[in-house]
Enzyme design. Sequence first.
Site, PDB file in Angstrom:
ATOM      1  N   LYS A 125      85.898 -49.658   3.545  1.00  0.00           N
ATOM      2  CA  LYS A 125      85.555 -50.968   4.114  1.00  0.00           C
ATOM      3  C   LYS A 125      86.509 -51.267   5.253  1.00  0.00           C
ATOM      4  O   LYS A 125      87.633 -50.767   5.266  1.00  0.00           O
ATOM      5  CB  LYS A 125      85.698 -52.067   3.048  1.00  0.00           C
ATOM      6  CG  LYS A 125      84.971 -53.346   3.389  1.00  0.00           C
ATOM      7  CD  LYS A 125      83.505 -53.236   3.038  1.00  0.00           C
ATOM      8  CE  LYS A 125      82.690 -54.411   3.492  1.00  0.00           C
ATOM      9  NZ  LYS A 125      81.313 -54.320   2.983  1.00  0.00           N
ATOM     10  N   ASP A 165      78.577 -55.908   8.119  1.00  0.00           N
ATOM     11  CA  ASP A 165      78.813 -56.797   6.967  1.00  0.00           C
ATOM     12  C   ASP A 165      78.846 -58.200   7.575  1.00  0.00           C
ATOM     13  O   ASP A 165      78.285 -58.412   8.665  1.00  0.00           O
ATOM     14  CB  ASP A 165      80.130 -56.436   6.258  1.00  0.00           C
ATOM     15  CG  ASP A 165      80.264 -57.109   4.884  1.00  0.00           C
ATOM     16  OD1 ASP A 165      79.653 -56.646   3.919  1.00  0.00           O
ATOM     17  OD2 ASP A 165      80.981 -58.135   4.777  1.00  0.00           O
TER      18      ASP A 165
HETATM   19  P1  NDP Z   1      75.944 -62.448   7.624  1.00  0.00           P
HETATM   20  O1  NDP Z   1      77.118 -62.591   8.492  1.00  0.00           O
HETATM   21  O2  NDP Z   1      74.655 -61.972   8.206  1.00  0.00           O
HETATM   22  O3  NDP Z   1      75.635 -63.807   6.857  1.00  0.00           O
HETATM   23  C1  NDP Z   1      76.573 -64.407   6.034  1.00  0.00           C
HETATM   24  C2  NDP Z   1      76.011 -65.747   5.585  1.00  0.00           C
HETATM   25  O4  NDP Z   1      76.867 -66.297   4.604  1.00  0.00           O
HETATM   26  C3  NDP Z   1      75.933 -66.758   6.717  1.00  0.00           C
HETATM   27  O5  NDP Z   1      74.866 -67.597   6.477  1.00  0.00           O
HETATM   28  C4  NDP Z   1      77.269 -67.483   6.601  1.00  0.00           C
HETATM   29  O6  NDP Z   1      77.235 -68.796   7.135  1.00  0.00           O
HETATM   30  C5  NDP Z   1      77.434 -67.522   5.105  1.00  0.00           C
HETATM   31  N1  NDP Z   1      78.869 -67.537   4.784  1.00  0.00           N
HETATM   32  C6  NDP Z   1      79.790 -66.631   5.116  1.00  0.00           C
HETATM   33  N2  NDP Z   1      81.007 -66.994   4.712  1.00  0.00           N
HETATM   34  C7  NDP Z   1      80.821 -68.172   4.112  1.00  0.00           C
HETATM   35  C8  NDP Z   1      81.709 -69.063   3.470  1.00  0.00           C
HETATM   36  N3  NDP Z   1      83.017 -68.807   3.384  1.00  0.00           N
HETATM   37  N4  NDP Z   1      81.169 -70.186   2.937  1.00  0.00           N
HETATM   38  C9  NDP Z   1      79.842 -70.433   3.026  1.00  0.00           C
HETATM   39  N5  NDP Z   1      78.968 -69.629   3.623  1.00  0.00           N
HETATM   40  C10 NDP Z   1      79.451 -68.516   4.158  1.00  0.00           C
HETATM   41  O7  NDP Z   1      76.415 -61.478   6.444  1.00  0.00           O
HETATM   42  P2  NDP Z   1      75.522 -60.651   5.413  1.00  0.00           P
HETATM   43  O8  NDP Z   1      74.283 -61.392   5.082  1.00  0.00           O
HETATM   44  O9  NDP Z   1      75.431 -59.268   5.934  1.00  0.00           O
HETATM   45  O10 NDP Z   1      76.491 -60.603   4.149  1.00  0.00           O
HETATM   46  C11 NDP Z   1      76.425 -61.554   3.091  1.00  0.00           C
HETATM   47  C12 NDP Z   1      77.061 -60.966   1.843  1.00  0.00           C
HETATM   48  O11 NDP Z   1      76.353 -59.775   1.455  1.00  0.00           O
HETATM   49  C13 NDP Z   1      78.525 -60.539   1.982  1.00  0.00           C
HETATM   50  O12 NDP Z   1      79.160 -60.717   0.726  1.00  0.00           O
HETATM   51  C14 NDP Z   1      78.423 -59.043   2.261  1.00  0.00           C
HETATM   52  O13 NDP Z   1      79.600 -58.361   1.909  1.00  0.00           O
HETATM   53  C15 NDP Z   1      77.256 -58.685   1.351  1.00  0.00           C
HETATM   54  N6  NDP Z   1      76.547 -57.453   1.650  1.00  0.00           N
HETATM   55  C16 NDP Z   1      76.023 -57.206   2.891  1.00  0.00           C
HETATM   56  C17 NDP Z   1      75.314 -56.052   3.130  1.00  0.00           C
HETATM   57  C18 NDP Z   1      74.649 -55.784   4.436  1.00  0.00           C
HETATM   58  O14 NDP Z   1      73.962 -54.764   4.543  1.00  0.00           O
HETATM   59  N7  NDP Z   1      74.753 -56.640   5.427  1.00  0.00           N
HETATM   60  C19 NDP Z   1      75.180 -55.006   2.084  1.00  0.00           C
HETATM   61  C20 NDP Z   1      75.696 -55.400   0.799  1.00  0.00           C
HETATM   62  C21 NDP Z   1      76.371 -56.573   0.617  1.00  0.00           C
HETATM   63  P3  NDP Z   1      77.622 -69.055   8.667  1.00  0.00           P
HETATM   64  O15 NDP Z   1      76.485 -68.482   9.450  1.00  0.00           O
HETATM   65  O16 NDP Z   1      77.753 -70.525   8.797  1.00  0.00           O
HETATM   66  O17 NDP Z   1      78.909 -68.317   8.882  1.00  0.00           O
HETATM   67  O1  2IT Z   2      78.730 -54.163   1.293  1.00  0.00           O
HETATM   68  C1  2IT Z   2      77.967 -53.273   1.719  1.00  0.00           C
HETATM   69  O2  2IT Z   2      77.459 -52.441   0.949  1.00  0.00           O
HETATM   70  C2  2IT Z   2      77.668 -53.235   3.151  1.00  0.00           C
HETATM   71  N1  2IT Z   2      78.134 -54.100   3.883  1.00  0.00           N
HETATM   72  C3  2IT Z   2      76.814 -52.136   3.714  1.00  0.00           C
HETATM   73  C4  2IT Z   2      77.643 -50.908   3.957  1.00  0.00           C
HETATM   74  C5  2IT Z   2      76.930 -49.801   4.689  1.00  0.00           C
HETATM   75  O3  2IT Z   2      77.612 -48.794   4.931  1.00  0.00           O
HETATM   76  O4  2IT Z   2      75.749 -49.895   5.006  1.00  0.00           O
END
Ligand code: NDP
Ligand code: 2IT
Length: 450
Positions: A125, A165
């Site tokens: 990560k 992420d």
């Molecule tokens: P994005 O940046 O696309 O979206 C994150 C969302 O969560 C936004 O709406 C953001 O709001 C909100 N958010 C972030 N931090 C906070 C906080 N401290 N309090 C309240 N709301 C918050 O990220 P992802 O959708 O990619 O990721 C979301 C989660 O999923 C994370 O935990 C990530 O690690 C996990 N994840 C992501 C993967 C991926 O492929 N993208 C894969 C597996 C897990 P705002 O826009 O206002 O910042």
């Molecule tokens: O938390 C996760 O699994 C991710 N942000 C995706 C990682 C990846 O290599 O696609």
Amino acid sequence: MSYTHDTIYYLKQSSPAQCEFYQAVEEVLESLEPLLEHDDQYRKHAIIERMVEPERQIMFRVPWVDDNGNVQVNKGYRIEFNSALGPYKGGLRFHPSVNASIMKFLGFEQIFKNALTGLPIGGGKGGANFDPKGRSDNEIMRFCQSYMTELYRHIGATTDVPAGDIGVGAREIGYMFGQYKRLTGRFEGVLTGKSTLWGGSLARKEATGYGVVYFAEHMMAYQNDSLKGKKCLVSGAGNVAIYAIEKLIELDAIPLTCSDSRGTIYHEQGIDLALLKEIKQVRGDSLETYLKTHKDAQYTPVNDYPENGHAVWHYEGDAAFPCATQNELTQKDAKALLKNNVKLVTEGANMPCDQAAIDTFIDAKVAFGPGKAANAGGVATSQLEMSQNASMQSWSFEQVDKRLKIIMENIFNSANGTAKEYGHEGNLILGANIAGFKRVAQAMIEQGVV
Ligand code: NDP
Ligand code: 2IT
């Protein structure tokens, strides 16, 4: 004293002030107790001691110049945690809250998540404490270029393959890829989540959110039920939340909420997905603007919830999908969900439920899908992108989605079957942790003391 206690005690001495990391390690080690008690080989090979120590931690300065000509400095990271099963694989997070503890918890979770996919990928990560909010496109580009100017020497298509992420999507991946190519002269699959114009996989963008819902559908089917007609509470409004909502709608479930760092939208008619995409993906606006189109929706600003609860979990719903960030769902929220008869909780984010919330769900026998199993569809599809890049092919959306479905089914069966085997039927946390651990541990034993 237990293995868990001793390990956490040691980590507190050797890596002080990393509470999210201890939290993630503790959750995994507690689940492993039934295995460790009966199997001496892990102790003999010091598997736990080796697993909690990253193979390599890279921390570096990221200097860049903002649009006003001022020099800015951020802290960059890449944690190369475990390569027993393959090249380090895992996302990059750009968020002001990023620190060594958050990087290590995410890297640690990634080891087991990646193992559960059954694919040849190790765990890593990275990211930076950079806040992309309010930054111009040029500032984002300069930041990404500076970040890659250090990172490029540590990564490669067969060594370490970062992805997105929080705060890192296709735009940032594009800028980082461009800089990597410029510095190395190589056009290779060194990052995933690329634009589909130049090597990205179709369905990667959708994969995490879709995978979460495929996983939840298996959890429901196991209880002879389905998501059809179910009221769903979703948090977040980013990549994971948006595509979870899209798949829920396709399966005739009713997503009622979404949220961002400023507030929560509740819409009894069901979330208007096209509008949500317009607000977040096109305009980059606050969710509050949803009300301009839908006067019947409710918006609750975060500050209106001063007692440390989160509005999204206090509505009535059959299923909850926390898809925003770590520790966003606390015991108070869990109790509110139980009061409203929630039947299923599936984590889209990484570690969104804190330990007290998880204990509350498990005690109440609510079906609980842990993030490292339920959100593994994203990284699994990243590996499919690596496969396509390595073989110079590109598969259709349907081909990738079909594979994603099979992978999510396998992950569910593996976590569920392992829980049953160890006498904890229904405990998918224990099942996922043991199943993921066994695969990594076996590979480590076979590769000797390295
Ligand atoms: P994005 O940046 O696309 O979206 C994150 C969302 O969560 C936004 O709406 C953001 O709001 C909100 N958010 C972030 N931090 C906070 C906080 N401290 N309090 C309240 N709301 C918050 O990220 P992802 O959708 O990619 O990721 C979301 C989660 O999923 C994370 O935990 C990530 O690690 C996990 N994840 C992501 C993967 C991926 O492929 N993208 C894969 C597996 C897990 P705002 O826009 O206002 O910042
Ligand atoms: O938390 C996760 O699994 C991710 N942000 C995706 C990682 C990846 O290599 O696609």
